[in-house]
Design an enzyme around this catalytic site. Structure first.
Site: not given
Length: 259
Positions: A101, A165, A201
């Protein structure tokens, strides 16, 4: 929403959770507690998301469970030392991370350095061999402007992100449905125009089954009812899992604080 449909939401959402501990004071014992929560009587979460220094431990403790180990790089500030971020990524992969991430250098992006942000994502993606995945954190609560959130989504997708995300969970405004709609729209445009499936996300502040239901409904509306799965959709959360389990077991719980 009635109890039955919330229970259905909880059942659907549990396997989409990236169970997270990115607390500054996180310890090895905390990671063991986290990995112990990842497999529940109602099924497993999709992944745990932890600091890079704990990746090898997480991989060891989750061996054989099917639960992925995700970690964060360039986190949480989204700095501009690309070579350091690439080195951090390579080490995490060497330690066994399944997913990275990456915080996009969003401040540079907001200052107009779009090419720099794109290049960093490209270089990190190059350091991640398949089947490991790259999730790019846009930090939408800091970007704020809807047009810039859409552009950031397009840049991240074009640079090779497997997921986009919303947030780090470390700023005042984290996941919102407004940002989610913009990002899912960019994902749908990529699917429509290029046939490529990019995941989504939301992260930060998602704590209840009702919260999860709202994001799932939005994804169903934009992407279609068959789109959401652990390969395309994750919740970044620390407190959500307890709330989902409580819903499944007919109990009341106060969702945990945190990411």
């Amino acid at each position: 929403m009635d109890d039955l449909s919330l229970k259905d939401v909880a059942r659907r959402a549990l396997g989409l959770v990236d169970l997270t501990n990115l607390n500054d004071d996180c310890t090895e014992a905390d990671i063991t507690t986290l990995t112990g929560r990842a497999v529940t009587p109602h099924g497993s979460v999709a992944a745990i998301c932890i600091w890079p220094r704990f990746v090898a431990q997480g991989v060891r403790e989750l061996a054989g469970t099917g639960v992925k180990v995700a970690t964060v790089v360039n986190f949480p500030a989204g700095g501009t030392e690309t070579s350091a971020v690439v080195a951090e990524t390579r080490q995490a992969i060497a330690d066994g991370a399944d997913e990275i991430d990456l915080v996009m250098p969003y401040r540079a992006f907001m200052e107009g350095r779009k090419g720099f942000a794109e290049e960093q994502i490209i270089r990190v993606k190059e350091a991640i061999p398949a089947p490991a995945k790259l999730k790019v954190i846009l930090e939408t609560g800091e970007i704020k402007d809807p047009l810039l959130i859409h552009l950031a989504s397009e840049i991240a997708i074009g640079a090779g992100a497997d997921f986009i995300k919303t947030s780090t969970g470390k700023v005042p405004v984290n996941a919102t449905l407004e940002a989610a709609e913009i990002m899912l729209t960019a994902i749908e445009e990529e699917r429509r125009d290029h046939g490529r499936n990019v995941g989504f996300k939301p992260a930060g502040g998602i704590k209840t089954a009702e919260d999860a239901a709202a994001y799932l409904a939005l994804a169903d509306k934009i992407m279609g009812h068959n789109w959401v799965s652990a390969t395309t959709f994750r919740f970044g959360a620390s407190g959500l899992l307890d709330a989902l389990i409580a819903e499944l077991e007919g109990k009341t719980v106060h969702a945990g604080e945190g990411y």
